[in-house]
Motif scaffolding. Structure first.
Motif, PDB file in Angstrom:
ATOM      1  N   GLU A   1      -9.453  -7.760   1.647  1.00 42.54           N
ATOM      2  CA  GLU A   1      -9.343  -8.980   0.857  1.00 42.54           C
ATOM      3  C   GLU A   1      -8.031  -9.712   1.115  1.00 42.54           C
ATOM      4  O   GLU A   1      -7.983 -10.942   1.170  1.00 42.54           O
ATOM      5  N   LEU A   2      -6.944  -8.948   1.271  1.00 39.76           N
ATOM      6  CA  LEU A   2      -5.658  -9.579   1.607  1.00 39.76           C
ATOM      7  C   LEU A   2      -5.731 -10.326   2.932  1.00 39.76           C
ATOM      8  O   LEU A   2      -5.169 -11.408   3.100  1.00 39.76           O
ATOM      9  N   LYS A   3      -6.428  -9.739   3.868  1.00 38.64           N
ATOM     10  CA  LYS A   3      -6.571 -10.371   5.185  1.00 38.64           C
ATOM     11  C   LYS A   3      -7.314 -11.686   5.083  1.00 38.64           C
ATOM     12  O   LYS A   3      -6.935 -12.716   5.675  1.00 38.64           O
TER      13      LYS A   3
ATOM     14  N   LYS B   1      -5.474  -5.208  -8.249  1.00 38.18           N
ATOM     15  CA  LYS B   1      -4.983  -4.940  -6.901  1.00 38.18           C
ATOM     16  C   LYS B   1      -6.075  -5.226  -5.899  1.00 38.18           C
ATOM     17  O   LYS B   1      -7.229  -4.885  -6.102  1.00 38.18           O
ATOM     18  N   LEU B   2      -5.638  -5.894  -4.734  1.00 34.60           N
ATOM     19  CA  LEU B   2      -6.588  -6.291  -3.692  1.00 34.60           C
ATOM     20  C   LEU B   2      -6.603  -5.254  -2.585  1.00 34.60           C
ATOM     21  O   LEU B   2      -5.593  -4.626  -2.272  1.00 34.60           O
TER      22      LEU B   2
ATOM     23  N   ALA C   1       1.231 -11.216  -4.428  1.00 32.02           N
ATOM     24  CA  ALA C   1       1.017 -10.202  -5.483  1.00 32.02           C
ATOM     25  C   ALA C   1       1.909 -10.481  -6.678  1.00 32.02           C
ATOM     26  O   ALA C   1       1.514 -10.266  -7.828  1.00 32.02           O
TER      27      ALA C   1
ATOM     28  N   THR D   1       2.166 -11.426   1.578  1.00 38.48           N
ATOM     29  CA  THR D   1       1.321 -10.596   0.698  1.00 38.48           C
ATOM     30  C   THR D   1       2.079 -10.189  -0.553  1.00 38.48           C
ATOM     31  O   THR D   1       1.557 -10.231  -1.674  1.00 38.48           O
TER      32      THR D   1
ATOM     33  N   GLN E   1      -1.227   0.428   2.916  1.00 41.94           N
ATOM     34  CA  GLN E   1      -1.027  -1.028   2.977  1.00 41.94           C
ATOM     35  C   GLN E   1       0.204  -1.404   3.779  1.00 41.94           C
ATOM     36  O   GLN E   1       0.118  -2.219   4.685  1.00 41.94           O
TER      37      GLN E   1
ATOM     38  N   ASP F   1       3.329 -11.642   7.488  1.00 50.13           N
ATOM     39  CA  ASP F   1       2.147 -11.441   6.626  1.00 50.13           C
ATOM     40  C   ASP F   1       2.479 -10.507   5.470  1.00 50.13           C
ATOM     41  O   ASP F   1       1.985 -10.672   4.351  1.00 50.13           O
TER      42      ASP F   1
ATOM     43  N   GLN G   1      -7.528 -13.540   2.467  1.00 54.98           N
ATOM     44  CA  GLN G   1      -6.710 -14.485   1.724  1.00 54.98           C
ATOM     45  C   GLN G   1      -5.676 -15.164   2.645  1.00 54.98           C
ATOM     46  O   GLN G   1      -5.449 -16.365   2.571  1.00 54.98           O
ATOM     47  N   LYS G   2      -5.052 -14.349   3.488  1.00 58.47           N
ATOM     48  CA  LYS G   2      -4.058 -14.910   4.416  1.00 58.47           C
ATOM     49  C   LYS G   2      -4.691 -15.892   5.380  1.00 58.47           C
ATOM     50  O   LYS G   2      -4.132 -16.956   5.693  1.00 58.47           O
TER      51      LYS G   2
END
Length: 518
Positions: free
Chosen positions: A59-61, A54-55, A40, A36, A22, A32, A63-64
Motif C-alpha cells: 500500500e505504501l508503494k 498501519k499500511l 505516517a 513514507t 519495512q 521514498d 501511495q508513493k
C-alpha cells in the motif's frame, strides 16, 4: 497464560516482522523512506481517538506512485507559466547588468551599419567579381631582367644632396653626350673633384664617414641615369679606399687637398700615361701597306692610328659601324680630316670589308677574368669573321678595364638602350605606309575603322604601333662577349700579353695597390 494470549502471540510476531522488514525494503531509496515516514506522521487519527492504521508495504508503494503522478501532472500544467516567468527574470537580470556595464561595452560593440531606406536589413554578402587582367606584354624572353629599372632622362626626383656637377654629368650620360668607358670614368672623377672641393664636414661627424655616405648618393644618381661601366666601378672602389684610410686627425683642408691630388694622380697614371705606353707599343704593330680594320669607335685606337700616321707610316683604315650610336661615323670623319685613307662600312657589310683587311684593332669596354672581351655589340661578329680569314685580332685596353668578373654570355649582364633609339626618324617615316598591313585586331586599325584615325600618321606613331602589339617588342643591347680564342693579343701599359694572362695582371695590380696603401 490464557488461550487468547497464546493465539495473539503469532500475530504480534507477524506485525513485528512486518515493521522490521519495512526499513529493509525501503533502504534502496532514501527519498521514498523519508516520504513514507512523513506520510505516517501526517496521517490523521482515526475517529474516536483510535491510533492510525498501519499500511502494508504494497500500500505504501501504491501511495508513493500516486503522489509522484500528481506532482508530475501539476508540473506539466504549470510548465509554460514557469518558463515565461524564468525568461522574464533572466531578461531583467541582463538589462540590469547591461545598464551597469554600458560605458565599458560601448567601445567593444560593433558599429551598426547605416542603410538606406530602400535597403533591406538582411546582411549583404558582397561577391566581388574579379575582372580578367590584361596579359602583360612580355618585355623579353631572355633580356627581361635588364628592363627592371627605367633610365632617368631628367633631374626630376633627384635627391637634394646630389651635387650640381653630378646632376649635369648624369644627363650627359643618359643622352650619350659622354660615351666610352674611359671618358665616362674620367668625367666622373672630375665631377667628384668638384664635390670634394665644395664639401664641408658637418659638426659631430668625420670626413671619412660622412663623405662616403655623400658619395654613395652621387653614385646612385649616376647609376639611375645609366649603368656604370667596369672602369667606373674600379675607380669608385679605389676612391672609397682612399677616403676610408684618411687620418681623422688630419685637418679638413689638408684632407681635401690630398684627395684632389690623389684623383689627379690616378687619372695621370691609369689613363694618360697608360694610353701613351699602349700607343707606342701598338704603333710598332702597324706596317707600311697595312689595312687596319676597326669597329665602332675607341679613343685609344683613334690615338694609335693618328700617331702611326704622324710617324709617316703609309696605311689605310676600314671603319665598320652599326646602330644605335653610329660612333664609327665620328671616327671615320676625324681620321679622314687627318689625311688618312678611310673606308666606311655598316655591320651588314662586314663580311666583305674583312676580306680587304690585314689586321684588326679593337677597343674594349672591359676584359673579363676568363680572358673574354666585353665590348660594343658587334665586336664578337667582327672577331669571328677575322678569325675565319686568319687575321690577327689585337685589343688595345688599359689595365683599369680589367675585372675579376667572369662573363660566359651577353644575356646575364648587359645594358639595354632605349627602344626609341632603335629606329631613326627617317626609318620611321619609311614605315608609315605600312599602316594598312596592320592586323584588324590592332588598336591602330580599330581607331581607323571607328573614324578616330582621320589624322595623317606621323613618325612618332610607329613606336606606338609597336608598343600596342602584344607579340612585338624593341630590344637593343649595347654589348656582347667575344670568346678568348678569337683574340690573338691584348696590348696594355704592361706590354703585350695573351688573353689568358689578364687575371694575372689584374691580381698583381690589385696587390700592388694594397701594398701601396699600407
Amino acid at each position: 497464560m490464557s488461550e487468547s494470549a497464546v493465539k495473539a502471540a503469532p500475530a504480534a510476531d507477524v506485525s513485528v516482522k512486518a515493521q522490521n522488514s519495512q526499513p529493509v525494503k525501503a533502504a534502496g531509496d532514501a527519498k521514498d523512506a523519508k516520504q513514507t515516514e512523513g506520510a505516517a506522521k501526517d496521517a490523521k487519527p482515526a475517529e474516536g481517538g483510535d491510533a492510525p492504521k498501519k499500511l502494508s508495504p504494497a500500500e505504501l508503494k501504491k501511495q508513493k506512485a500516486a503522489e509522484k503522478q500528481a506532482r508530475r501532472a501539476q508540473q506539466k500544467a504549470a510548465g509554460p507559466a514557469l518558463k515565461e516567468q524564468g525568461s522574464q527574470q533572466k531578461d531583467a537580470q541582463k538589462q540590469q547588468k547591461g545598464s551597469k556595464q554600458a560605458p565599458k561595452d560601448d567601445k567593444s560593440r560593433p558599429i551598426p551599419v547605416r542603410r538606406r531606406p530602400s535597403q533591406s536589413s538582411a546582411p549583404v554578402t558582397q561577391t566581388l567579381k574579379k575582372e580578367p587582367k590584361a596579359d602583360a606584354k612580355q618585355v623579353g624572353l631572355f633580356f627581361g631582367h635588364l628592363y627592371s629599372q627605367p633610365r632617368k632622362h631628367s633631374m626630376a626626383g633627384a635627391s637634394k644632396d646630389v651635387h650640381p656637377a653630378i646632376l649635369a654629368l648624369g644627363l650627359q650620360y643618359s643622352s650619350y653626350t659622354i660615351c666610352g668607358s674611359t671618358a665616362r670614368m674620367v668625367a666622373m672623377l672630375l665631377a667628384f673633384k668638384s664635390l670634394i672641393a665644395s664639401y664641408q664636414t658637418p659638426m659631430g661627424t668625420s670626413l671619412s664617414r660622412h663623405l662616403i655616405q655623400l658619395l654613395g648618393i652621387q653614385i646612385e644618381y649616376l647609376r639611375d641615369c645609366r649603368p656604370y661601366s667596369i672602369t667606373m666601378g674600379n675607380a669608385i672602389r679605389w676612391l672609397k679606399d682612399i677616403i676610408v684610410k684618411t687620418d681623422p686627425s688630419t685637418p679638413e683642408i689638408d684632407a681635401k687637398r690630398d684627395l684632389l691630388d690623389e684623383i689627379d694622380m690616378f687619372i695621370r697614371e691609369r689613363v694618360t700615361a697608360a694610353d701613351k705606353l699602349i700607343r707606342e707599343l701598338a704603333v710598332t704593330k702597324i706596317l707600311p701597306g697595312d689595312v687596319i680594320l676597326t669597329y665602332a669607335s675607341s679613343s685609344i685606337v683613334e690615338q694609335t692610328l693618328l700617331e702611326a700616321h704622324n710617324a709617316g707610316i703609309s696605311f689605310s683604315v676600314i671603319v665598320v659601324d652599326s646602330k644605335p650610336l653610329f660612333e664609327g661615323k665620328t671616327l671615320a670623319r676625324k681620321l679622314a680630316n687627318a689625311g688618312l685613307k678611310v673606308r666606311y662600312f655598316l655591320i651588314t657589310g662586314a663580311s666583305h670589308a674583312i676580306k680587304d683587311a690585314s689586321k684588326v684593332f679593337l677597343g674594349a669596354h672591359a676584359m673579363m677574368s676568363n680572358g673574354r672581351l666585353y665590348s660594343r655589340v658587334g665586336t664578337a661578329l667582327v672577331s669571328m669573321l677575322a678569325n675565319a680569314q686568319s687575321l690577327p685580332v689585337i685589343v688595345l685596353c688599359e689595365s683599369i678595364k680589367f675585372t675579376e668578373k667572369v662573363a660566359l654570355d651577353s644575356i646575364v649582364g648587359n645594358e639595354v638602350a632605349p627602344a626609341e633609339e632603335l629606329l631613326s626618324e627617317s626609318e620611321r617615316q619609311n614605315l608609315l605606309p605600312l599602316k594598312n598591313l596592320l592586323p584588324k585586331s590592332h588598336p591602330a586599325s580599330k581607331e581607323e575603322n571607328d573614324g578616330e584615325g582621320s589624322k595623317p600618321p606621323v613618325a612618332s606613331d610607329v613606336l606606338k604601333w609597336i608598343d600596342a602589339s602584344k607579340n612585338l617588342h624593341h630590344l637593343q643591347v649595347l654589348y656582347d662577349v667575344t670568346p678568348a680564342e678569337y683574340i690573338d693579343m691584348v696590348i696594355t701599359e704592361y706590354g703585350s700579353l695573351p688573353p689568358s694572362s689578364v687575371p694575372v695582371v689584374h691580381r698583381l695590380r690589385s696587390e700592388g695597390e694594397k701594398q701601396l696603401f699600407q
